[in-house]
Scaffold this active site. Structure first.
Site, mmCIF file in Angstrom:
data_model
loop_
_atom_site.group_PDB
_atom_site.id
_atom_site.type_symbol
_atom_site.label_atom_id
_atom_site.label_comp_id
_atom_site.label_asym_id
_atom_site.label_seq_id
_atom_site.Cartn_x
_atom_site.Cartn_y
_atom_site.Cartn_z
ATOM 1 C CD1 TRP A 151 -2.257 1.937 0.186
ATOM 2 C CD2 TRP A 151 -2.371 1.844 2.283
ATOM 3 N NE1 TRP A 151 -2.996 2.963 0.464
ATOM 4 C CE2 TRP A 151 -3.292 3.100 1.791
ATOM 5 C CE3 TRP A 151 -2.413 1.493 3.758
ATOM 6 C CZ2 TRP A 151 -3.942 3.809 2.673
ATOM 7 C CZ3 TRP A 151 -3.121 2.552 4.635
ATOM 8 C CH2 TRP A 151 -4.094 3.578 3.861
ATOM 9 C CG HIS A 178 13.280 4.060 -4.268
ATOM 10 N ND1 HIS A 178 13.250 4.013 -3.052
ATOM 11 C CD2 HIS A 178 12.816 3.242 -5.050
ATOM 12 C CE1 HIS A 178 12.497 3.130 -2.825
ATOM 13 N NE2 HIS A 178 12.229 2.317 -3.864
ATOM 14 C CE LYS A 182 12.097 -0.849 -3.684
ATOM 15 N NZ LYS A 182 10.722 -0.228 -3.568
#
Length: 256
Positions: free
Chosen positions: A47, A142, A169
């Site tokens: 989500w 990111h 990540k």
């Protein structure tokens, strides 16, 4: 080797798990989309709270979590607020972000919480606090502009790993094919040297789309696919992704 197990699923071994982001803006559409995905080929549902038009209303966020909790079943639930600095839909102050993360950690609904490691003031302390509340933490970074050097990507992953995250990540934007190869090299090396920490990596955009398919070979344990709305450039549709990953997995199993 220690394995991370969430809802009876091992994260970090074998075929990569498919995670599908939910980018809807309204309460009703979010609940409808998550409910639909519980019956899909997705292994994990993310989500993206930053896309929710009422994310500043904590009661509204809580209502969504309470509504989807009974239907999630064995689907792993990842809760993410992606800030604009990291390619997301919204920007908030640190206190609000902490509140949103604590709300999720205390919901008895969320399995994993994504935190933007290098945007946090005291990431190690925050990771421990969330883990003490019973959730696992994905530390993420990111770069939508470029692919950093091999040395820098290694450093980013190692810092997040040392910080105590359950999963690390890294998503980067390639400028050429060598950038994609460098990301895969860094992923394979990290996985080999840090077997206890699952890693998720991706090279974004069309150029890097191959990186979303070869996680079983190079070590990335989760790949993101789309149902309706993509959350990042280069994502495959969920159904196509499932078929390709299964074909690769069968080929690996049948290897002589």
């Amino acid at each position: 080797m220690k394995q991370l197990v969430v809802k009876n699923r091992e994260i970090g071994t074998g075929k990569p798990l498919i995670c599908v982001p939910v980018m809807e803006k309204t309460r009703e559409k979010i609940i409808t989309e998550i409910t639909y995905l519980t019956g899909s080929s997705a292994d994990m549902i993310e989500w993206r709270v930053d896309a929710f038009e009422a994310f500043l209303d904590y009661n509204a966020v809580r209502e969504v979590l309470e509504a989807v909790s009974p239907v999630l079943g064995e689907k792993i639930f990842l809760y993410t607020f992606r800030t604009k600095k990291q390619g997301g839909e919204a920007q908030v102050d640190r206190e609000t972000l902490n509140d949103l993360h604590d709300l999720a950690a205390e919901s008895d609904c969320v399995d994993l919480i994504d935190i933007e490691y290098f945007e946090e003031d005291k990431p190690l302390r925050k990771i421990r606090r969330l883990q003490e509340k019973g959730v696992k933490v994905v530390a993420s970074h990111h770069d939508f502009e470029e692919t950093p050097s091999v040395e820098t990507m290694r450093m980013l992953l190692e810092k997040m790993c040392v910080g105590g995250a359950d999963v690390v990540k890294l998503a980067v934007m390639p400028q050429n094919g060598k950038d994609v190869l460098n990301l895969l090299e860094v992923t394979e090396n990290f996985k080999r040297e840090n077997a206890d920490t699952p890693v998720i990596t991706m090279s974004m955009g069309k150029l890097g789309s191959i990186s979303r398919l070869c996680g079983e070979t190079f070590g990335s344990c989760v790949t993101f696919g789309a149902n309706k709305k993509c959350s990042a450039p280069g994502q495959y549709q969920m159904q196509d992704l499932a078929m390709i990953l299964e074909a690769i997995h069968k080929s690996n199993e049948n290897e002589i």
